[in-house]
Design a protein around this motif. Structure first.
Motif, PDB file in Angstrom:
ATOM      1  N   ILE A 234     -50.398  29.634  -4.245  1.00 25.45           N
ATOM      2  CA  ILE A 234     -50.198  31.376  -4.474  1.00 25.45           C
ATOM      3  C   ILE A 234     -51.651  31.977  -4.537  1.00 25.45           C
ATOM      4  CG2 ILE A 234     -47.713  30.844  -5.419  1.00 25.45           C
ATOM      5  CD1 ILE A 234     -49.277  31.308  -8.348  1.00 25.45           C
ATOM      6  N   SER A 235     -51.709  33.284  -4.136  1.00 22.40           N
ATOM      7  CA  SER A 235     -52.833  33.781  -4.053  1.00 22.40           C
ATOM      8  C   SER A 235     -52.732  35.291  -4.065  1.00 22.40           C
ATOM      9  CB  SER A 235     -53.981  33.387  -2.901  1.00 22.40           C
ATOM     10  OG  SER A 235     -53.153  33.604  -1.853  1.00 22.40           O
ATOM     11  N   ALA A 236     -53.613  35.883  -4.138  1.00 24.15           N
ATOM     12  CA  ALA A 236     -53.375  37.547  -4.182  1.00 24.15           C
ATOM     13  C   ALA A 236     -52.643  37.984  -5.205  1.00 24.15           C
ATOM     14  CB  ALA A 236     -53.111  38.116  -2.713  1.00 24.15           C
ATOM     15  N   LEU A 237     -52.946  37.448  -6.393  1.00 24.50           N
ATOM     16  CA  LEU A 237     -52.197  37.732  -7.495  1.00 24.50           C
ATOM     17  C   LEU A 237     -52.821  39.196  -8.299  1.00 24.50           C
ATOM     18  CD1 LEU A 237     -51.865  34.180  -9.238  1.00 24.50           C
ATOM     19  CD2 LEU A 237     -50.231  35.630  -7.756  1.00 24.50           C
ATOM     20  N   ILE A 238     -53.987  39.234  -8.421  1.00 24.53           N
ATOM     21  CA  ILE A 238     -54.608  40.375  -9.229  1.00 24.53           C
ATOM     22  C   ILE A 238     -54.328  41.699  -8.320  1.00 24.53           C
ATOM     23  CG2 ILE A 238     -56.653  41.524  -9.996  1.00 24.53           C
ATOM     24  CD1 ILE A 238     -57.521  38.574 -10.652  1.00 24.53           C
ATOM     25  N   LEU A 253     -59.788  49.491 -19.190  1.00 23.41           N
ATOM     26  CA  LEU A 253     -59.486  49.261 -17.942  1.00 23.41           C
ATOM     27  C   LEU A 253     -58.044  48.470 -17.909  1.00 23.41           C
ATOM     28  CD1 LEU A 253     -59.790  48.902 -14.888  1.00 23.41           C
ATOM     29  CD2 LEU A 253     -61.297  46.930 -15.507  1.00 23.41           C
ATOM     30  N   SER A 254     -57.115  49.044 -17.121  1.00 25.67           N
ATOM     31  CA  SER A 254     -55.676  48.363 -16.744  1.00 25.67           C
ATOM     32  C   SER A 254     -55.999  47.273 -15.785  1.00 25.67           C
ATOM     33  CB  SER A 254     -54.754  49.553 -16.407  1.00 25.67           C
ATOM     34  OG  SER A 254     -53.543  48.815 -16.230  1.00 25.67           O
ATOM     35  N   ILE A 255     -55.736  46.078 -16.388  1.00 26.44           N
ATOM     36  CA  ILE A 255     -55.755  44.956 -15.226  1.00 26.44           C
ATOM     37  C   ILE A 255     -54.373  44.543 -15.057  1.00 26.44           C
ATOM     38  CG2 ILE A 255     -56.786  42.708 -14.991  1.00 26.44           C
ATOM     39  CD1 ILE A 255     -58.751  43.302 -17.129  1.00 26.44           C
ATOM     40  N   SER A 256     -53.888  44.338 -13.583  1.00 23.92           N
ATOM     41  CA  SER A 256     -52.739  44.067 -13.440  1.00 23.92           C
ATOM     42  C   SER A 256     -52.344  42.940 -12.292  1.00 23.92           C
ATOM     43  CB  SER A 256     -51.802  45.202 -12.913  1.00 23.92           C
ATOM     44  OG  SER A 256     -52.491  45.815 -11.702  1.00 23.92           O
ATOM     45  N   TRP A 257     -51.604  42.330 -12.494  1.00 26.49           N
ATOM     46  CA  TRP A 257     -51.303  41.224 -11.777  1.00 26.49           C
ATOM     47  C   TRP A 257     -49.878  40.852 -11.429  1.00 26.49           C
ATOM     48  CZ3 TRP A 257     -52.898  40.402 -16.769  1.00 26.49           C
ATOM     49  CH2 TRP A 257     -51.783  39.848 -17.521  1.00 26.49           C
ATOM     50  N   ASN A 258     -49.464  40.268 -10.260  1.00 27.59           N
ATOM     51  CA  ASN A 258     -48.143  39.871  -9.815  1.00 27.59           C
ATOM     52  C   ASN A 258     -47.619  38.779 -10.647  1.00 27.59           C
ATOM     53  OD1 ASN A 258     -45.487  39.462  -8.766  1.00 27.59           O
ATOM     54  ND2 ASN A 258     -46.090  39.316  -6.548  1.00 27.59           N
ATOM     55  N   PRO A 259     -46.647  38.697 -11.601  1.00 29.36           N
ATOM     56  CA  PRO A 259     -46.104  37.752 -12.374  1.00 29.36           C
ATOM     57  C   PRO A 259     -45.169  36.915 -11.686  1.00 29.36           C
ATOM     58  CG  PRO A 259     -45.156  39.897 -13.204  1.00 29.36           C
ATOM     59  CD  PRO A 259     -45.912  40.259 -12.004  1.00 29.36           C
ATOM     60  N   THR A 260     -44.712  37.249 -10.751  1.00 25.45           N
ATOM     61  CA  THR A 260     -43.509  36.575 -10.352  1.00 25.45           C
ATOM     62  C   THR A 260     -43.290  35.099 -10.022  1.00 25.45           C
ATOM     63  OG1 THR A 260     -42.959  38.692  -8.728  1.00 25.45           O
ATOM     64  CG2 THR A 260     -41.900  36.681  -8.139  1.00 25.45           C
ATOM     65  N   THR A 287     -47.104  39.203 -18.731  1.00 25.98           N
ATOM     66  CA  THR A 287     -46.599  40.592 -18.378  1.00 25.98           C
ATOM     67  C   THR A 287     -46.726  41.212 -17.163  1.00 25.98           C
ATOM     68  OG1 THR A 287     -48.142  41.633 -19.856  1.00 25.98           O
ATOM     69  CG2 THR A 287     -46.343  40.772 -21.198  1.00 25.98           C
ATOM     70  N   GLY A 288     -47.966  40.765 -16.862  1.00 24.25           N
ATOM     71  CA  GLY A 288     -48.414  41.482 -15.387  1.00 24.25           C
ATOM     72  C   GLY A 288     -49.515  42.570 -15.817  1.00 24.25           C
ATOM     73  N   ARG A 289     -49.691  42.640 -17.052  1.00 24.33           N
ATOM     74  CA  ARG A 289     -50.724  43.917 -17.192  1.00 24.33           C
ATOM     75  C   ARG A 289     -51.382  43.705 -18.623  1.00 24.33           C
ATOM     76  NH1 ARG A 289     -51.171  48.933 -14.874  1.00 24.33           N
ATOM     77  NH2 ARG A 289     -49.425  48.460 -13.780  1.00 24.33           N
TER      78      ARG A 289
END
Length: 395
Positions: A234-238, A253-260, A287-289
């Motif tokens: 898996i990649s491109a999460l951020i 700064l709001s850091i987000s990623w895909n938690p799926t 939480t993805g964020r």
């Protein structure tokens, strides 16, 4: 006895043709012998007279009595050549091909080559760029199906200048020979861009001919440096930062990623100019964020346009495999406003993709004041790694 006639010499009488004229008195001149000074003067004058025709002859022939090499100026050259240790190869041999450059007359900041090779006879095993001369790689790619390799490397302002007859290796490609054939690796395109005005100044390029057969000594393959296997694919999460942004140092700064596909987030790390700088958190909830205040980890003196940051997300996916994902580069400003990526930077036009535009970017790289604002793709008043990232993404 009569006296004998007198033999006293008498002065001669006038010559017959002078009879009747007044006789001139006889003058006796005692000629002096020439001294050594007179002889020296005569010899000197003789040599001078004799040297005149010799001098005229030499001038007419333009004879140069100095060695010819002493009058030849060193040849200045801007070139890109391909070179290897042995042109005779055996089937299966792995051999190095060095990309050598020269820029004798002036500083250059961009070197670009497009190599072509027959894929049925050659394949690229790896590309080594550990010479340290090229500090920023714009393109570094090869395709063994089409038989091409593209290398575009930069040396930011003031660029690179070589000395006479000196060459630098900017990269080494390791090829594997296949079959038996006479073949070649050609420079389908090559360019050297001048730092001062971003013009292509290449004068000469040289391809590399090869002979592959079954009798040449085999060359052992070099050890390959493989990317660490982190098990997970898996990649491109951020998702944010995505790359190219400039954030306010004083705002969270709001850091987000895909938690799926993530089971657990083990680490969130901050990188500064390519090296690990600090840990921003461990064992985070998926939480993805997460919110992060830059001033809590970064001293103000690090907030400059030269410093580039990245985030790394590490964890375990739902298949119990480890993963690591690295964000695109971003920066910070000491201002209170967020500087977003410009809309024009997201999709660069063809002129911006050209090599002279890339050369302009590196002529302005990290300069206190931009000479060409057009290279500031994210409009943060600086040409740096953020703009290079946007440029790579558009190529």
């Amino acid at each position: 006895m009569p006296e004998p006639p007198s033999h006293t010499p008498q002065p001669p009488g006038p010559l017959p043709h002078l009879q009747g004229r007044e006789a001139l008195p006889h003058i006796y001149i005692d000629e002096k012998k020439r001294g050594i000074v007179s002889w020296i003067m005569i010899i000197f004058l003789s040599i001078t007279v004799l040297s005149i025709p010799i001098g005229v002859y030499l001038v007419s022939k333009r004879t140069n009595i100095l060695p010819q090499a002493a009058n030849e100026a060193p040849q200045l050259l801007e070139s890109i050549n391909l070179e290897t240790d042995n042109n005779n190869l055996s089937d299966g041999a792995v051999f190095p091909v060095r990309v050598n450059v020269r820029s004798d007359a002036m500083e250059a900041n961009l070197f670009a080559v497009l190599l072509k090779f027959p894929p049925q006879n050659l394949e690229v095993v790896k590309v080594a760029t550990d010479s340290g001369l090229i500090t920023k790689w714009v393109e570094l790619d090869f395709d063994n199906l089409t038989g091409t390799a593209k290398l575009t490397g930069a040396v930011p302002n003031p660029g690179l200048k070589t000395s006479n007859n000196q060459t630098f290796t900017i990269a080494t490609l390791f090829f594997r020979a296949k079959g038996s054939a006479k073949t070649a690796i050609t420079l389908d395109y090559a360019a050297i861009y001048r730092n001062s005005d971003n013009q292509n100044i290449l004068k000469d390029k040289k391809d590399l001919g090869l002979n592959i057969n079954f009798s040449a000594a085999s060359t052992p393959a070099p050890p390959l440096i493989e990317k660490p296997n982190l098990n997970s694919n898996i990649s491109a999460l951020i998702q944010t930062p995505s790359g190219g942004e400039v954030y306010s140092y004083y705002k969270a700064l709001s850091i987000s990623w895909n938690p799926t596909n993530i089971s657990q987030v083990t680490n969130l790390n901050l990188y500064l100019n390519g090296g690990l700088y600090a840990s921003l958190g461990k064992s985070l909830e998926n939480t993805g964020r997460v919110l992060w205040q830059p001033s809590s980890n970064l001293p103000l003196q690090l907030i400059t346009s030269q410093n580039i940051f990245q985030l790394e997300l590490q964890g375990i996916d739902k298949s119990k495999r480890t993963f690591s994902d690295l964000s695109g580069p971003f920066g910070f400003s000491a201002g209170t406003d967020f500087v977003s990526v410009s809309s024009s930077a997201a999709v660069l036009n063809e002129s911006q993709k050209s090599l002279d535009f890339i050369s302009k970017l590196f002529s302005n790289y990290n300069l206190p004041q931009l000479k060409n604002p057009e290279v500031d793709l994210n409009q943060d008043r600086s040409a740096n790694d953020l703009d290079l990232f946007l440029l790579r993404r558009a190529l």
